[in-house]
Design an enzyme around this catalytic site. Structure first.
Site, PDB file in Angstrom:
ATOM      1  N   GLU A 426      12.151 -11.823  -3.312  1.00  0.00           N
ATOM      2  CA  GLU A 426      13.310 -11.646  -4.187  1.00  0.00           C
ATOM      3  C   GLU A 426      13.548 -10.207  -4.637  1.00  0.00           C
ATOM      4  O   GLU A 426      14.334  -9.968  -5.557  1.00  0.00           O
ATOM      5  CB  GLU A 426      13.236 -12.592  -5.399  1.00  0.00           C
ATOM      6  CG  GLU A 426      13.304 -14.055  -4.986  1.00  0.00           C
ATOM      7  CD  GLU A 426      13.301 -15.023  -6.149  1.00  0.00           C
ATOM      8  OE1 GLU A 426      13.047 -14.593  -7.290  1.00  0.00           O
ATOM      9  OE2 GLU A 426      13.548 -16.224  -5.927  1.00  0.00           O
ATOM     10  N   GLU A 516      12.825 -21.390  -0.801  1.00  0.00           N
ATOM     11  CA  GLU A 516      12.478 -21.696  -2.199  1.00  0.00           C
ATOM     12  C   GLU A 516      13.551 -22.580  -2.806  1.00  0.00           C
ATOM     13  O   GLU A 516      14.748 -22.325  -2.645  1.00  0.00           O
ATOM     14  CB  GLU A 516      12.390 -20.421  -3.046  1.00  0.00           C
ATOM     15  CG  GLU A 516      11.015 -19.868  -3.264  1.00  0.00           C
ATOM     16  CD  GLU A 516      10.990 -18.850  -4.401  1.00  0.00           C
ATOM     17  OE1 GLU A 516      11.658 -19.082  -5.430  1.00  0.00           O
ATOM     18  OE2 GLU A 516      10.296 -17.831  -4.244  1.00  0.00           O
TER      19      GLU A 516
END
Length: 856
Positions: A426, A516
């Site tokens: 991320e 995710e």
């Protein structure tokens, strides 16, 4: 070569304090806790009282006897496989080296510092908290990162497990210590420091290229021998003095080896690899041993009619990635054990997973973790250890990162399980979206490029050209810098949890690969009892909220529970319902994405494990107990998936749901349930599905048999049952729709006739939310025979839970729906290897059973 381990008892102290007894490998929090110098940091809110530990400097020391023979070698090194983190190493008060990166192994020359007889070795650790803040203050501009409810500052500047600084599922315990092996290594002849392999399956056999990193104390001509799979190849090599990499290609007869496959696709044969350096007379100097598996693995990223594909291919077979993300198994090194690894990896394999993503905010796992992934057939998506943060890009930082990448790739590259190297977690999202309003945004983008595009990527590709380097997660691909595109790359989909969307929102998504996504639940009271008093067993008690690190997390669970279930009046039932809620969220997502194959080709949910007892997204609790979602994962990831896709009044599902305003939480009534079959089998699939609709009291109102004849890897719809098909007088909240697949080789319970894990599980659907179902009160009969538990219901019982208490292991199925008059026999697999008689005795004492209707 001589090697002497220095593990065992050491002494340690806080700067200026008294010496205490500690252990190596280990860490300061573990040692302080073992010495009763601090309270257990995981209990209640003790974590807040021990923050001084990470804010202090600590020193470890020990004495070691060294003989003349060892000191006569040309190389005498102190090998430190893991120093956490800012460390200065001295021998007899002479500094011999240091480290600022816990992810790099170090070897320090101690030939001049060691003396015959007794020697003192000390490792002094700076506070990572203080060190990080000092580096941040020196940097010309702020480097932002995500902050958490309990955390410490400065983490972007320290190459340490980022989650040690606190996370939204973990405690803030920035430990220090010698957390992996430390030893003295002495030699005067060439030593093989590492090996890496690359496979070419294009020819008639398999060409295995072996690259060996060799340190030669003196130049000369030597012999390099590679022994693998009953094949031995030798070659003469000229070595310069110092470190160098040499290679040798071994032609392996493909008839003499079997291919390694992911879990569910075949077996996992492994072969010993011995690489030996000898002199011209055949005298062996050093042998480096490892294991390899023969397989091809590719990430297929190609344009198609949707956008760009994203899927893994192993030995020419497309693999739907089914699995979860992992975090470190414990916050304190003393709790990171082979037994924990074994339980976790086996739990993943037993739940039909074939891939784990080692998330980038922890640390590169111990060898035992990757060995087990090799053995159980779990592909590894390996992040480099960067997460939810921007980072500096000064020369010192980039140099240590490059060393980290090279060290870890060399350490892990032989594992057949490793499928992908990924730059970060991320951080592309952080650079492109989270921190774009920062005054130094352009500087941050330059630093990002310097770190990942100019340092991590090139080093990784050079060390391992055989695997794909992916620029981040989520990411659309190299040079794209668009981390959130559904038509290509991987995404993290968090709208349901973080944005509060209903579960049905998953049905509106069309991703290529989801690396995710998740939904939280509470751990069992068995787990909570280890850290909280029973008086705190309330979702809004201060202590319970301390063991919830996602702001508003408990409120989110409470609110959504009220949407789908009738609210319970007992905390045990609340925990149970929270786990059902999580399993339902994940089932909605995973079953939808599996139906979409081959467009969508991966679902790795967040997260497999916990590192302390906490309300979190995990499916396996810190103590190893399976939550409802872990059992649901076994069904969600079965090789053959039967699933129902709901249609809603005014919406046709994924085709028009986004146009119908997906933010509207009122999706209306379920008007129909469409049955799908999804196959991950590598051969065509044939058989038949029995489809029936029955009332909760046992009246059969519809039944049919649907033939199945589909290609390998195919997903297709089979039949639809609508509300309008129900007979007059039968209310939709009174019925269940059920389907079961029979390929002619399964027993009555859906399991293989040989007793192995079934290839598919029955599917069940309803025409209303669970809270609106007219569930009958019913008693369950339970019989225990050895490890078998037979449970039966006179009338329908939903989410029947068999709770074995604290016994390690798992049932063959759990949280099952029983139709009226149905009987199921579920077998408990005791991971600790207990005999059936002992399992029966424990089950007699500890087994508890409940179902949904009993919670209100």
């Amino acid at each position: 070569m001589q090697t002497r381990s220095l593990g065992g008892e050491w002494q340690f102290r806080r700067e200026g304090g008294d010496w205490r007894t500690g252990s190596v490998p280990g860490g300061v929090y573990t040692d302080l806790s073992n010495a009763d110098a601090i309270p257990d940091p995981l209990v209640e809110d003790n974590e807040l009282d021990v923050q001084w530990v990470g804010e202090s400097d600590w020193t470890y020391r020990r004495t070691v006897e060294v003989g003349e023979r060892l000191l006569d070698h040309d190389r005498v090194l102190l090998q430190c496989d893991g120093l956490d983190t800012v460390a200065t190493v001295s021998v007899n008060r002479q500094e011999v080296g240091g480290s600022v990166n816990m992810h790099v192994g170090n070897e320090f020359d101690v030939s001049d510092a060691l003396e015959p007889g007794e020697n003192e070795i000390t490792v002094a650790f700076r506070s990572p908290v203080e060190y990080g803040q000092e580096r941040a203050a020196e940097y010309p501009y702020e480097v932002p990162c995500i902050r958490y409810p309990v955390d410490q500052p400065g983490r972007p500047f320290v190459r340490k497990a980022q989650c040690h600084y606190g996370w939204d599922w973990g405690p803030c315990l920035p430990t220090m210590g010698i957390y992996r092996d430390v030893s003295i290594v002495a030699y005067s002849e060439p030593r093989v420091r590492y090996t890496k392999t690359e496979q070419d399956h294009a020819g008639e056999g398999i060409d295995l290229t072996v690259r060996a990193g060799v340190d030669a104390p003196s130049a000369g001509t030597y012999e390099l021998r590679v022994d693998v799979a009953d094949t031995v190849v030798t070659d003469s090599i000229d070595l310069d003095e110092g470190e160098q990499e040499v290679e040798l290609t071994v032609p392996v007869d493909e008839e003499s080896v079997e291919l390694w496959w992911p879990n569910g696709y075949g077996d996992q044969p492994l072969y010993d690899l011995d690489v030996t350096v000898s002199d011209g007379d055949g005298r062996e100097h050093h042998t480096h041993s490892d294991r390899v598996g023969f397989r091809e693995v590719d990430l297929v990223v190609e344009p198609d009619d949707v956008g760009t594909s994203f899927y893994f291919e192993v030995n020419g077979e497309p693999v739907y990635a089914k699995g979860a993300n992992t975090i470190p198994t414990a916050p304190l090194y003393g709790e990171v054990t082979d037994e924990r690894y074994e339980h976790l990896i086996r739990s993943a394999a037993d739940a039909n997973m074939n891939m784990l993503r080692v998330w980038g905010g922890g640390y590169y796992e111990e060898e035992a973790f990757y060995d087990l992934c090799d053995e159980y057939g779990l592909l590894v998506w390996q992040d480099f250890m960067f997460s939810c943060s921007l980072h500096p890009a000064n020369d010192d930082f980039l140099d240590t990162v490059e060393a980290e990448v090279r060290y870890q790739v060399r350490r892990l590259a032989n594992h057949p399980a490793i499928a992908l190297w990924c730059a970060n977690n991320e951080n592309e999202e952080a650079a492109q979206n989270w921190f774009v309003e920062h005054d130094h945004h352009e500087d941050h983008l330059d630093d990002y490029a310097a770190l990942y595009e100019e340092t991590v990527g090139p080093a990784c590709r050079e060390e391992d050209p055989s695997r794909t380097y992916w620029p981040g997660s989520p990411s659309s691909g190299p040079d794209e810098l668009e981390p959130y595109v559904f038509e290509k790359g991987d995404i993290h989909y968090w709208d349901v949890w973080h944005q509060g969307q209903p579960f049905e929102d998953y049905l509106t998504t069309e991703p290529r690969f989801v690396s995710e996504f998740g939904y939280q639940s509470f751990p069992s009271t068995d787990s909570l009892e280890t850290v909280l008093d029973e008086s705190d067993f309330n979702p809004t008690s201060p202590m319970m909220e301390h063991h919830q690190r996602n702001p508003g997390g408990n409120t989110t669970i409470l609110r959504r529970m009220a949407d789908y279930f009738r609210f319970p009046f007992d905390f045990d039932d609340f925990v149970y319902l929270s786990q059902l809620l999580q399993a339902e969220a994940m089932s909605t997502a995973i079953e939808h994405w599996r139906r979409r194959k081959p467009t969508t080709m991966g679902a790795l949910y967040w997260q497999l494990n916990d590192l302390w007892p906490v309300a979190s997204w995990s499916s396996v609790e810190y103590d190893g107990k399976w939550k409802a979602q872990q059992y649901a994962a076994r069904r969600q990831f079965a090789p053959v998936l039967l699933s129902f896709h709901p249609s809603f009044e005014g919406r046709d599902g994924v085709d028009n749901a986004q146009a119908e305003d997906p933010e509207n939480e009122d999706w209306g009534d379920v008007t129909a349930q469409t049955l799908w079959v999804t196959s991950d089998e590598t051969e065509p699939l044939s058989g038949e599905v029995s489809l029936e609709v029955a009332t909760f009291d046992g009246e059969l109102v519809h039944e049919e048999t649907v033939a199945v004849d589909i290609d390998a890897h195919e997903s297709t719809e089979l039949a639809t049952v609508g509300r309008e098909d129900l007979p007059e007088g039968v209310d939709p909240p009174e019925v269940m729709v059920r389907a079961a697949f029979d390929d002619g080789a399964t027993d009555a319970d859906g399991g293989d006739s040989d007793g192995d894990t079934p290839d598919s599980y029955p599917a069940t659907a309803f025409f209303a939310d669970y809270k609106r179902l007219d569930l009958p009160e019913t008693e369950l009969s339970v019989e225990i025979d050895g490890a078998d538990v037979t449970v039966a219901a006179e009338r329908a019982a939903l989410f029947v839970e068999l709770d074995p208490g604290a016994m390690a292991g798992a049932f063959s199925d759990n949280y099952v729906h029983l139709a009226a008059g149905e009987e199921r026999t579920l077998t408990f697999d005791a991971y600790e290897g207990r005999r059936d008689a002992l399992v029966e005795a424990r089950l007699d004492d500890d087994l508890s059973v409940r179902h949904l209707r009993e919670t209100y």
